[in-house]
Design a protein around this motif. Structure first.
Motif, PDB file in Angstrom:
ATOM      1  N   ARG A 100       0.799  -1.060   0.074  1.00  0.00           N
ATOM      2  CA  ARG A 100       0.178  -0.105  -0.089  1.00  0.00           C
ATOM      3  C   ARG A 100       0.816   1.285  -0.033  1.00  0.00           C
ATOM      4  O   ARG A 100       1.965   1.291   0.695  1.00  0.00           O
ATOM      5  CB  ARG A 100      -0.821  -0.033   1.281  1.00  0.00           C
ATOM      6  CG  ARG A 100      -1.822  -1.069   1.324  1.00  0.00           C
ATOM      7  CD  ARG A 100      -2.434  -1.309   2.623  1.00  0.00           C
ATOM      8  NE  ARG A 100      -3.688  -2.190   2.670  1.00  0.00           N
ATOM      9  CZ  ARG A 100      -3.731  -3.497   2.776  1.00  0.00           C
ATOM     10  NH1 ARG A 100      -2.408  -4.362   2.658  1.00  0.00           N
ATOM     11  NH2 ARG A 100      -4.732  -4.199   2.665  1.00  0.00           N
ATOM     12  N   GLY A 159      -3.922   3.199  11.569  1.00  0.00           N
ATOM     13  CA  GLY A 159      -5.203   2.985  10.828  1.00  0.00           C
ATOM     14  C   GLY A 159      -5.980   2.056  11.477  1.00  0.00           C
ATOM     15  O   GLY A 159      -5.527   1.342  12.215  1.00  0.00           O
ATOM     16  N   VAL A 174     -13.430   2.875   7.043  1.00  0.00           N
ATOM     17  CA  VAL A 174     -11.946   2.872   6.907  1.00  0.00           C
ATOM     18  C   VAL A 174     -11.484   3.998   7.820  1.00  0.00           C
ATOM     19  O   VAL A 174     -11.301   5.027   7.180  1.00  0.00           O
ATOM     20  CB  VAL A 174     -11.437   3.080   5.586  1.00  0.00           C
ATOM     21  CG1 VAL A 174     -10.096   2.624   5.248  1.00  0.00           C
ATOM     22  CG2 VAL A 174     -12.343   2.121   4.403  1.00  0.00           C
ATOM     23  N   HIS A 250     -15.073  11.376   9.287  1.00  0.00           N
ATOM     24  CA  HIS A 250     -15.822  12.353   8.430  1.00  0.00           C
ATOM     25  C   HIS A 250     -17.229  12.248   9.165  1.00  0.00           C
ATOM     26  O   HIS A 250     -17.668  11.251   9.519  1.00  0.00           O
ATOM     27  CB  HIS A 250     -16.117  11.764   6.960  1.00  0.00           C
ATOM     28  CG  HIS A 250     -14.912  11.450   6.262  1.00  0.00           C
ATOM     29  ND1 HIS A 250     -13.927  12.238   5.693  1.00  0.00           N
ATOM     30  CD2 HIS A 250     -14.292  10.154   6.122  1.00  0.00           C
ATOM     31  CE1 HIS A 250     -12.907  11.638   5.349  1.00  0.00           C
ATOM     32  NE2 HIS A 250     -12.946  10.352   5.501  1.00  0.00           N
TER      33      HIS A 250
HETATM   34 FE1  HDE Z   1      -6.567   6.522   3.335  1.00  0.00          FE
HETATM   35  N1  HDE Z   1      -5.557   5.635   1.578  1.00  0.00           N
HETATM   36  N2  HDE Z   1      -6.681   8.284   2.123  1.00  0.00           N
HETATM   37  N3  HDE Z   1      -7.262   7.795   4.722  1.00  0.00           N
HETATM   38  N4  HDE Z   1      -6.408   5.143   4.242  1.00  0.00           N
HETATM   39  C1  HDE Z   1      -5.513   4.238   1.650  1.00  0.00           C
HETATM   40  O1  HDE Z   1      -5.862   2.708   0.066  1.00  0.00           O
HETATM   41  C2  HDE Z   1      -6.559   8.286   0.569  1.00  0.00           C
HETATM   42  C3  HDE Z   1      -7.492   9.207   4.595  1.00  0.00           C
HETATM   43  C4  HDE Z   1      -6.788   4.801   5.690  1.00  0.00           C
HETATM   44  O2  HDE Z   1      -5.774  -1.216   6.052  1.00  0.00           O
HETATM   45  C5  HDE Z   1      -4.929   3.728   0.305  1.00  0.00           C
HETATM   46  O3  HDE Z   1      -5.989   0.504   0.163  1.00  0.00           O
HETATM   47  C6  HDE Z   1      -6.642   9.509   0.320  1.00  0.00           C
HETATM   48  C7  HDE Z   1      -8.324   9.496   5.899  1.00  0.00           C
HETATM   49  C8  HDE Z   1      -6.821   3.504   6.420  1.00  0.00           C
HETATM   50  O4  HDE Z   1      -6.161  -1.488   3.672  1.00  0.00           O
HETATM   51  C9  HDE Z   1      -5.106   4.889  -0.498  1.00  0.00           C
HETATM   52  C10 HDE Z   1      -7.088  10.346   1.354  1.00  0.00           C
HETATM   53  C11 HDE Z   1      -8.496   8.495   6.627  1.00  0.00           C
HETATM   54  C12 HDE Z   1      -6.148   2.931   5.107  1.00  0.00           C
HETATM   55  C13 HDE Z   1      -5.710   5.939   0.363  1.00  0.00           C
HETATM   56  C14 HDE Z   1      -6.995   9.197   2.545  1.00  0.00           C
HETATM   57  C15 HDE Z   1      -7.736   7.278   6.083  1.00  0.00           C
HETATM   58  C16 HDE Z   1      -5.857   3.706   4.227  1.00  0.00           C
HETATM   59  C17 HDE Z   1      -3.646   2.982   0.394  1.00  0.00           C
HETATM   60  C18 HDE Z   1      -7.307  11.800   1.334  1.00  0.00           C
HETATM   61  C19 HDE Z   1      -8.929   8.115   7.850  1.00  0.00           C
HETATM   62  C20 HDE Z   1      -5.760   1.482   5.133  1.00  0.00           C
HETATM   63  C21 HDE Z   1      -4.032   1.601   0.239  1.00  0.00           C
HETATM   64  C22 HDE Z   1      -8.545  12.245   0.618  1.00  0.00           C
HETATM   65  C23 HDE Z   1     -10.483   8.282   8.126  1.00  0.00           C
HETATM   66  C24 HDE Z   1      -6.657   0.520   4.927  1.00  0.00           C
HETATM   67  C25 HDE Z   1      -5.502   1.544   0.204  1.00  0.00           C
HETATM   68  C26 HDE Z   1      -6.097  -0.791   4.884  1.00  0.00           C
HETATM   69  C27 HDE Z   1      -5.484   3.571   2.958  1.00  0.00           C
HETATM   70  C28 HDE Z   1      -6.044   7.202   0.012  1.00  0.00           C
HETATM   71  C29 HDE Z   1      -7.193  10.016   3.816  1.00  0.00           C
HETATM   72  C30 HDE Z   1      -7.527   5.980   6.447  1.00  0.00           C
HETATM   73  C31 HDE Z   1      -4.070   5.446  -1.368  1.00  0.00           C
HETATM   74  C32 HDE Z   1      -6.557  10.007  -1.405  1.00  0.00           C
HETATM   75  C33 HDE Z   1      -8.840  10.969   6.200  1.00  0.00           C
HETATM   76  C34 HDE Z   1      -7.123   3.280   7.400  1.00  0.00           C
HETATM   77  O5  HDE Z   1      -6.065   4.532  -1.434  1.00  0.00           O
END
Ligand code: HDE
Length: 726
Positions: A100, A159, A174, A250
């Motif tokens: 990831r 996370g 998530v 959110h």
């Molecule tokens: Fe994530 N985030 N994120 N994130 N995120 C990923 O998705 C992303 C954000 C969070 O155990 C990715 O499957 C963007 C907030 C967790 O597999 C990716 C933005 C929060 C996990 C991605 C955010 C999170 C991810 C990378 C800004 C808390 C791990 C691999 C808009 C509410 C999930 C994947 C797991 C993972 C994108 C912001 C939590 C790249 C574009 C806010 C827990 O898609």
């Protein structure tokens, strides 16, 4: 002292708390996570004449020799013709999938969610209808910045991603262990992550924000200040996943059958309450046991001590949203629990470790867009951006739009659609019809829309000028940062300032350090003064601010970790230092008291082979002293015999064991015979309420009870190198 002969290992007393038989999850049907390859008769193996399972190729051909590749003569060239060698190495070459981009290092477990209070008055979501009903769950905890092979105790956000396999489709919540985020608009996410990750030319530091690029970006991004307060607090170095909160971050919507909307914020609250480690401890845990968090989760589940989180909701309507002092669409803001209480409606239990890390924890694909009917999104610009990103990232990582065919990602409810083919398609429809509408009738023609049960969005009316816009209502960047800071207890404020000084001291550019202090001045004068002093800088002018910082927001006690601690050693671990000749009665009394309190214990001894107790019993060790430093435990008991204690006084790991336990404010139970060790470790003249004398068995229960606050923070508050001279 005469030693009695050691007993064979199988008869030794255990060196750690005995394992309870894992309870099977009651009442839930859990789909096998990995389908076994089976022959036509259901057999899983070809077998040799003696019944031993036969090794085969992927094509099922029995393998005769797996030790040497096919050669022309014993010292001759290897033959490309060798199908077994080529298949084996070809497969090995392709074992990895991309980690990831963020949250690469994670650890997952299975369990269930059980509803205890119906939300049927506000949502039609099936999962929230029937009290007592359980749905299967998979949870993956993670750090954010580090690579897959980094260490668990990085200072980082965690996370907290939950997949609930509901009767009407998967719901992926998530979330993180911090309820706000660094940025307000998803378009800044690549910049944030680039800045936080190792710098692109030198590729360091690993899993750390303590470097110029991160603080450069942050100090140019005032909207991140609230999150920075959380990330520099002890929330970012949790003692284990079991002691963390989780947040959906959110604002979401719940929809009833008529399409009426109620806003909701989701909270996971650990039954074992909150706990973190201190930074000096985190640094040492990373060396002693980089897998500290994942082992903690594994051990607790395997021993039958299943971690539980309550699910809480903050529900509110449009009127509350309009009156609340901040925009509920702004993901850098919370709604304090004191303003809007969290209502507990169910709980999540993790009761099964994975069978295979890759198949489950690595391949699990969370998508924020996965919501069942009755749960809907708001216009939070971060959430909107995430809904695109997660689906896109799964295609990259898992390599096929059929990632939902993998058992860990597949819904557990029936599903039927006309999407087909693609790489590795494993669920292939039968029959002639693969489109709709069609006129083949219900039996042949396949599934149809269901306007009553189907997904519906909230019928929000949206209008406005097209443009790259930020609402004015997102402009206050400091008030809630201040509210967080003033909600912390003095020891937590100290840790927060220490963390800022530590991180900024790793920045090579003084202008970045000073720019950060200029933001802190908008949050709290004392904090800014302490950090500036700790950095050896003078106070700059405050950063320009779009809105003045509100001084009237009251402290929110719910935001403190220490203030919401457990008051019990339950679920925590005691390290017991023993030697040959340790008083067997006292040892038993301490372990019994710990077990009665719901705590685990592990034995630390000079040799991994264990020790012989005073009554001649052999006791197995879990750790040799240098492999089991006190940072791995929540409290320690020092029970050396008088004869053996002398040896420890000259042994550096033994001195560290005691010195660190003291420095990290832990409770220390000790016998009179441990006094030379306390003296050698330099703590004998610092005896305080955190030391409990174990003169005999009768003192054991009092010692375990004394450990309940987990740390004696007064010890640390005696000195603060960063604070300006008063
Ligand atoms: Fe994530 N985030 N994120 N994130 N995120 C990923 O998705 C992303 C954000 C969070 O155990 C990715 O499957 C963007 C907030 C967790 O597999 C990716 C933005 C929060 C996990 C991605 C955010 C999170 C991810 C990378 C800004 C808390 C791990 C691999 C808009 C509410 C999930 C994947 C797991 C993972 C994108 C912001 C939590 C790249 C574009 C806010 C827990 O898609």
């Amino acid at each position: 002292m005469p030693r009695s002969p050691k007993q064979p290992p199988s008869e030794k007393l255990p060196g750690m708390s005995p394992k309870a038989a894992p309870k099977s999850p009651p009442g839930i049907v859990i789909q096998e996570s990995y389908a076994e390859d089976q022959g036509p008769g259901g057999e899983t193996h070809q077998r040799a004449g003696n019944g031993v399972p036969t090794l085969t190729t992927q094509q099922g051909a029995p393998v005769g020799d797996d030790q040497s590749s096919l050669k022309l003569g014993p010292r001759g060239p290897t033959l490309l013709e060798d199908p077994h060698f080529r298949e084996k190495v070809f497969h090995f070459d392709h074992e990895r999938i991309p980690e990831r981009v963020v949250h690469a290092r994670g650890y997952g477990a299975h369990g269930f969610f059980e509803l205890t209070q119906s939300l049927s008055d506000v949502t039609r979501a099936d999962v929230f209808q029937r009290v007592g009903e359980r749905v299967p769950a998979f949870v993956r905890f993670s750090t954010v910045i580090g690579s897959k092979g980094s260490f668990d105790l990085a200072r980082d956000v965690r996370g907290f991603a939950v997949k609930l396999y509901t009767n009407e489709g998967n719901w992926d919540l998530v979330g993180n262990n911090i309820p706000v985020f660094f940025i307000q608009d998803a378009i800044k996410f690549p910049d944030l992550v680039h800045a936080a990750k190792p710098e692109p030319d030198r590729m360091w530091p690993q899993a750390q924000t303590a470097h110029d690029n991160f603080w450069d970006f942050i100090s140019l991004t005032p909207e991140s200040m609230h999150m920075i307060m959380w990330a520099m607090s002890d929330r970012a170095i949790p003692r284990s996943f079991r002691f963390m909160e989780g947040f959906g971050v959110h604002t979401f919507r719940l929809l009833d059958a008529e399409g009426n909307s109620t806003f909701v914020k989701f909270h996971w609250k650990p039954r074992l309450k909150l706990q973190s480690v201190v930074w000096n401890e985190a640094v040492k845990i990373n060396g002693a046991d980089p897998d500290f968090h994942r082992k903690d989760l594994w051990d607790s589940i395997e021993s039958g001590d299943f971690p539980v989180w309550d699910l809480g909701v903050q529900l509110f309507n449009q009127e509350f949203a309009d009156e609340f002092e901040f925009d509920v669409l702004d993901p850098t803001k919370i709604i304090p629990e004191e303003v809007l209480p969290v209502r507990i409606i169910g709980h999540l239990v993790l009761d099964r470790v994975v069978d295979n890390f890759f198949a489950e924890t690595e391949q699990v694909a969370f998508c924020t867009q996965n919501v069942p009917p009755g749960i809907d999104f708001t216009n939070d610009p971060l959430l909107q951006g995430r809904n695109f990103s997660y689906l896109d990232t799964q295609l990259k990582r898992l390599g096929s739009p059929n990632f939902t065919h993998l058992p860990i990602n597949a819904p557990r409810c029936p599903m039927a659609h006309f999407q087909q083919d693609g790489h590795m398609a494993m669920r292939n429809p039968k029959g002639r019809v693969n489109y709709e509408p069609n006129s083949w009738g219900p039996e042949v023609g396949g599934p149809r829309e269901d306007p009553d049960r189907g997904m519906k969005s909230f019928a929000e009316v949206a209008d406005g000028p097209k443009g790259r816009l930020r609402p004015e209502s997102f402009a206050d960047h400091y008030s809630q940062a201040r509210q967080f800071y003033i909600s912390q207890l003095p020891i937590e404020q100290k840790h927060l300032a220490d963390a800022l000084v530590f991180e900024l001291s790793k920045c090579e550019r003084p202008d970045i350090r000073v720019r950060m202090v200029s933001h802190l001045l908008n949050i709290d004068q004392d904090l800014a003064a302490t950090v500036a002093n700790g950095l050896g800088e003078s106070l700059p002018s405050p950063a320009k601010s779009a809105r003045p910082t509100r001084q009237d927001l009251p402290p929110s006690p719910a935001l403190s970790i220490v203030g919401n601690g457990p008051q019990s050693l339950a679920g925590r671990k005691l390290g017991i230092l023993v030697t040959d000749g340790t008083d067997s009665n006292l040892f038993r009394a301490v372990t019994e008291a710990a077990t009665a309190a719901g705590a685990l214990y592990e034995v630390v001894a000079p040799k991994i082979g264990g020790v012989t107790l005073s009554d001649g019993t052999a006791l197995a060790a879990k750790h040799k002293i240098d492999g089991g430093p006190s940072v791995l435990f929540d409290a320690v008991a020092l029970l050396p015999s008088p004869e053996s204690c002398e040896l420890l006084t000259a042994d550096a790991p033994s001195l560290d064991f005691v010195g660190d336990a003291f420095a990290h404010c832990k409770f220390i139970g000790h016998t009179e015979s441990a006094r030379p060790l306390l003296e050698a470790a330099g703590v004998a003249d610092k005896i305080d309420a955190g030391f409990v004398m174990l003169s005999g068995e009768a003192d054991a229960a009092a010692f375990i009870a004394a450990c309940a606050p987990l740390r004696l923070w007064e010890r640390e508050l005696k000195v603060d190198l960063d604070a300006p001279a008063s």
